[in-house]
Design an enzyme around this catalytic site. Structure first.
Site, mmCIF file in Angstrom:
data_model
loop_
_atom_site.group_PDB
_atom_site.id
_atom_site.type_symbol
_atom_site.label_atom_id
_atom_site.label_comp_id
_atom_site.label_asym_id
_atom_site.label_seq_id
_atom_site.Cartn_x
_atom_site.Cartn_y
_atom_site.Cartn_z
ATOM 1 N N HIS A 64 -4.812 8.518 8.197
ATOM 2 C CA HIS A 64 -6.072 8.098 8.250
ATOM 3 C C HIS A 64 -7.208 8.969 8.868
ATOM 4 O O HIS A 64 -8.150 9.283 8.378
ATOM 5 C CB HIS A 64 -6.465 6.755 8.685
ATOM 6 C CG HIS A 64 -5.841 5.723 7.733
ATOM 7 N ND1 HIS A 64 -4.745 5.004 7.929
ATOM 8 C CD2 HIS A 64 -6.393 5.108 6.496
ATOM 9 C CE1 HIS A 64 -4.667 4.266 6.836
ATOM 10 N NE2 HIS A 64 -5.457 4.427 6.035
ATOM 11 N N ASP A 140 -16.075 -1.841 -8.876
ATOM 12 C CA ASP A 140 -15.378 -0.415 -9.493
ATOM 13 C C ASP A 140 -16.185 0.722 -9.047
ATOM 14 O O ASP A 140 -17.409 0.980 -9.167
ATOM 15 C CB ASP A 140 -15.449 -0.554 -10.982
ATOM 16 C CG ASP A 140 -14.855 0.654 -11.515
ATOM 17 O OD1 ASP A 140 -13.550 0.697 -11.331
ATOM 18 O OD2 ASP A 140 -15.519 1.315 -12.183
ATOM 19 N N ASP A 158 -10.419 7.267 -0.699
ATOM 20 C CA ASP A 158 -8.906 6.883 -0.335
ATOM 21 C C ASP A 158 -8.336 5.724 -1.515
ATOM 22 O O ASP A 158 -8.352 4.739 -1.354
ATOM 23 C CB ASP A 158 -9.020 5.983 0.832
ATOM 24 C CG ASP A 158 -7.732 5.771 1.466
ATOM 25 O OD1 ASP A 158 -6.733 6.082 0.929
ATOM 26 O OD2 ASP A 158 -7.732 5.002 2.574
#
Length: 304
Positions: A64, A140, A158
Site C-alpha cells: 500500500h 462500478d 487498486d
C-alpha cells in the site's frame, strides 16, 4: 480451501504456496466472489478472495505504501483523490496521511467485502473509513468515472487483476484508462497495481504497461517484492505532464506532508522501486499487447 489445516494459494497454474491455517475467521460469499478471512502462520490476518490471498498483515504496508506515495508525493498539493477498489481500507489509510488532502472518494463495487474488512481488518484500515474527508461509494468504477464531472489531483487504481469472469477485467483497457485520464486535473497523477512482475509471470504486467502507454504520455513502471504474493509485484505511475518525484526530494516531502512514520517507503526505497532489471525493461519495451474492450486480457485461473 482448507486441506488438513493448510491453505493452498495458487500463484500460477504451475506454482502454489502453502501456509498453515491458525484460525478461520469467516468464510462466505458476496454477490461477486467467495470471501474468507483467516489468520495464517507467518502472514497474520489475511483477506482471501476466490481462493487467492489479496493481502496479508505481514506485508500489506509494503504494497500500500508503494502503491500510494509515489503518485501522491509527485503532486505538489494533492487535495482531491479518487480511489477505485481498495476494500481493505489500507489504500485510503495511506492517502489520508497526506496533510493536504481535503476529499477522498473511494469506489468499491463489493459492499459486503468492505463491511467485512471493516470488521476483520482493523489493523489495516486503522479507522480510515470513519475519516470525515472520505466519501465511500459502492458502485462500478467504470460507471462512476464515466458519469462524474469531478476531476481529481490523484487517482489510485487498486483494482483486481483481469481474471476471467471476474468483476474488473474491463478496468485494464485503453477505454477505461482514457476515462481515467479525462478525470485528472492539470498536473494530476495516477498510480495503479499492475499485476505480477516476477519473471516468468510478468505478461499481464507488461501488457498493462503497454496499454497505459497508448493513453498517457508519461508511464513509469515499478515493482516491489511482496512475500505473500510469491514474488515481485508490479505498479505503474502515469501522468499527462509530470515525471515521478525525484528520489532526492522524497524524504523532504515526506517530512513536510505526511502525518505518520512510514514503514517501507522513503528515498532509498523509491530508487529501488523504479530500478527495474534489464530483462524486465526489455520485456516492457517489446510488449505488443494492447488491452481493449474488444480484446481484454484475461488471466485464466485453474480449478481446485
Amino acid at each position: 480451501m482448507n486441506k488438513n489445516d493448510w491453505f493452498i494459494d495458487r500463484i500460477t497454474p504451475d506454482m502454489v504456496q502453502e501456509y498453515r491455517i491458525e484460525k478461520v475467521l469467516y468464510t462466505g460469499k458476496s454477490q461477486y466472489q467467495d470471501v474468507a478471512f483467516m489468520e495464517i502462520a507467518g502472514l497474520g490476518r489475511c483477506l482471501i478472495l476466490d481462493g487467492k490471498i489479496q493481502s496479508s498483515e505481514l506485508d500489506e504496508f509494503i504494497y500500500h505504501e508503494s502503491l500510494v506515495h509515489p503518485a501522491m508525493l509527485t503532486h505538489p498539493d494533492p487535495k482531491t483523490v479518487l480511489v477505485a477498489g481498495g476494500g481493505e481500507g489500507a489504500t485510503i489509510r495511506e492517502v489520508l496521511v497526506h496533510s493536504s488532502v481535503d476529499r477522498v472518494v473511494m469506489i468499491d463495487l463489493d459492499g459486503k467485502v468492505v463491511d467485512l474488512c471493516r470488521r476483520y481488518l482493523t489493523s489495516y484500515h486503522q479507522g480510515s473509513f470513519d475519516d470525515s474527508r472520505l466519501e465511500l461509494l459502492h458502485d462500478d468504477a467504470w460507471k462512476y468515472i464515466e458519469q462524474t464531472s469531478e476531476k481529481f489531483d490523484v487517482i489510485v487504481l487498486d483494482l483486481p487483476e483481469p481474471i476471467e469472469a471476474g468483476p474488473a477485467y474491463m478496468l485494464s483497457t485503453v477505454e477505461f484508462y482514457e476515462m481515467v485520464k479525462s478525470r485528472l486535473t492539470e498536473g494530476g497523477t495516477v498510480s495503479l497495481q499492475s499485476g505480477a512482475s516476477a519473471w516468468g509471470n510478468h505478461l499481464c504486467f507488461t501488457a498493462i504497461i503497454n496499454t497505459l502507454k497508448q493513453v498517457f504520455p508519461v508511464v513509469r513502471p515499478y515493482d516491489a517484492f511482496i512475500p505473500s504474493y510469491g514474488g515481485n509485484w508490479g505498479f505503474a505511475f502515469a501522468s499527462c505532464d509530470v515525471e515521478p518525484v525525484a528520489a532526492l526530494d522524497v524524504d523532504n516531502r515526506i517530512a513536510a506532508r505526511i502525518t505518520k512514520p512510514l514503514r517501507s517507503y522513503d528515498s532509498i526505497a523509491h530508487q529501488r522501486l523504479f530500478a527495474l532489471p534489464k530483462h524486465l525493461r526489455k520485456a516492457i519495451a517489446a510488449a505488443a499487447t494492447i488491452i481493449t474492450v474488444d480484446k481484454p486480457y484475461l488471466i485464466y485461473t485453474p480449478e481446485d
